[in-house]
Design a protein around this motif. Structure first.
Motif, mmCIF file in Angstrom:
data_model
loop_
_atom_site.group_PDB
_atom_site.id
_atom_site.type_symbol
_atom_site.label_atom_id
_atom_site.label_comp_id
_atom_site.label_asym_id
_atom_site.label_seq_id
_atom_site.Cartn_x
_atom_site.Cartn_y
_atom_site.Cartn_z
ATOM 1 N N ALA A 1 69.334 -1.460 -24.487
ATOM 2 C CA ALA A 1 69.896 -0.119 -24.653
ATOM 3 C C ALA A 1 70.494 0.374 -23.338
ATOM 4 N N PRO A 2 71.590 1.112 -23.411
ATOM 5 C CA PRO A 2 72.211 1.610 -22.182
ATOM 6 C C PRO A 2 71.290 2.575 -21.440
ATOM 7 N N SER A 3 71.401 2.569 -20.124
ATOM 8 C CA SER A 3 70.617 3.483 -19.303
ATOM 9 C C SER A 3 71.530 4.126 -18.270
ATOM 10 N N ARG A 4 71.169 5.359 -17.897
ATOM 11 C CA ARG A 4 71.944 6.093 -16.895
ATOM 12 C C ARG A 4 71.172 6.097 -15.580
ATOM 13 N N PRO A 5 71.779 5.609 -14.498
ATOM 14 C CA PRO A 5 71.077 5.621 -13.213
ATOM 15 C C PRO A 5 70.950 7.049 -12.679
ATOM 16 N N ASP A 6 69.830 7.318 -12.013
ATOM 17 C CA ASP A 6 69.627 8.596 -11.333
ATOM 18 C C ASP A 6 70.390 8.510 -10.015
ATOM 19 N N ALA B 1 64.709 10.118 -30.526
ATOM 20 C CA ALA B 1 64.442 11.551 -30.353
ATOM 21 C C ALA B 1 64.082 11.904 -28.917
ATOM 22 N N ASP B 2 63.734 10.906 -28.114
ATOM 23 C CA ASP B 2 63.265 11.146 -26.749
ATOM 24 C C ASP B 2 64.162 10.475 -25.720
ATOM 25 N N THR B 3 64.123 11.019 -24.510
ATOM 26 C CA THR B 3 64.738 10.380 -23.355
ATOM 27 C C THR B 3 63.614 9.913 -22.449
ATOM 28 N N TYR B 4 63.708 8.676 -21.974
ATOM 29 C CA TYR B 4 62.682 8.076 -21.130
ATOM 30 C C TYR B 4 63.191 7.993 -19.698
ATOM 31 N N TYR B 5 62.356 8.422 -18.745
ATOM 32 C CA TYR B 5 62.703 8.323 -17.320
ATOM 33 C C TYR B 5 61.855 7.194 -16.753
ATOM 34 N N VAL B 6 62.519 6.160 -16.241
ATOM 35 C CA VAL B 6 61.817 4.950 -15.827
ATOM 36 C C VAL B 6 62.267 4.492 -14.440
ATOM 37 N N PHE B 7 61.414 3.695 -13.827
ATOM 38 C CA PHE B 7 61.777 2.955 -12.625
ATOM 39 C C PHE B 7 61.808 1.492 -13.009
ATOM 40 N N LYS B 8 62.936 0.840 -12.734
ATOM 41 C CA LYS B 8 63.064 -0.595 -13.026
ATOM 42 C C LYS B 8 62.963 -1.365 -11.728
ATOM 43 N N VAL C 1 58.824 11.383 -20.251
ATOM 44 C CA VAL C 1 59.488 11.394 -21.551
ATOM 45 C C VAL C 1 59.739 12.850 -21.915
ATOM 46 N N TRP C 2 60.940 13.129 -22.400
ATOM 47 C CA TRP C 2 61.203 14.473 -22.913
ATOM 48 C C TRP C 2 62.041 14.382 -24.166
ATOM 49 N N ASP C 3 61.957 15.451 -24.955
ATOM 50 C CA ASP C 3 62.717 15.563 -26.187
ATOM 51 C C ASP C 3 64.198 15.662 -25.830
ATOM 52 N N ARG C 4 65.038 14.867 -26.455
ATOM 53 C CA ARG C 4 66.471 14.859 -26.147
ATOM 54 C C ARG C 4 67.116 16.213 -26.403
ATOM 55 N N GLU C 5 66.523 17.025 -27.248
ATOM 56 C CA GLU C 5 67.089 18.332 -27.569
ATOM 57 C C GLU C 5 66.723 19.393 -26.535
ATOM 58 N N SER C 6 65.726 19.133 -25.697
ATOM 59 C CA SER C 6 65.308 20.129 -24.710
ATOM 60 C C SER C 6 66.111 19.977 -23.430
ATOM 61 N N ASP C 7 65.923 20.888 -22.512
ATOM 62 C CA ASP C 7 66.635 20.862 -21.240
ATOM 63 C C ASP C 7 65.686 20.364 -20.155
ATOM 64 N N PRO C 8 65.793 19.097 -19.723
ATOM 65 C CA PRO C 8 64.863 18.565 -18.734
ATOM 66 C C PRO C 8 64.978 19.237 -17.371
ATOM 67 N N VAL C 9 66.146 19.752 -17.024
ATOM 68 C CA VAL C 9 66.304 20.408 -15.728
ATOM 69 C C VAL C 9 65.445 21.660 -15.670
ATOM 70 N N ALA C 10 65.441 22.442 -16.729
ATOM 71 C CA ALA C 10 64.629 23.655 -16.763
ATOM 72 C C ALA C 10 63.147 23.304 -16.665
#
Length: 95
Positions: free
Chosen positions: A39-44, A57-64, A76-85
């Motif tokens: 699955a595609p991932s976005r680098p921080d 339904a979720d976004t996963y924050y990982v270290f590879k 892990v956070w719900d994709r519908e929520s605002d993780p920055v807040a």
């Protein structure tokens, strides 16, 4: 005649997932599946080696790990929520 085993066609071994925060077994299983299918991932942009991976339904924050043998599940956070807040609320203690 016996069938010859061809290692070139065997599925790629998936990375070991280590959960650092007691996430649900369902979340860990979904992350493993996402990693297994590439699955595609976005680098921080601020943290080398850290990525966001979107699930159903979720976004996963990982270290590879650079070796590709291990992935640390950080959050892990719900994709519908605002993780920055949510991060601001967690990192800014009340005065």
């Amino acid at each position: 005649m016996a069938e010859k085993h061809n290692d070139h066609n065997s599925p790629k071994a998936t990375a070991l997932v280590e959960d650092l925060r007691n996430h649900s077994q369902e979340q860990i299983a979904e992350l493993r599946q996402l990693l297994a299918v590439g699955a595609p991932s976005r680098p921080d942009p601020r943290r080398p080696g850290f990525y966001e991976v979107d699930g159903f339904a979720d976004t996963y924050y990982v270290f590879k790990y650079p070796t590709g043998t291990k992935v640390l599940l950080i959050g892990v956070w719900d994709r519908e929520s605002d993780p920055v807040a949510a991060l601001v609320a967690c990192s800014c203690p009340a005065a």
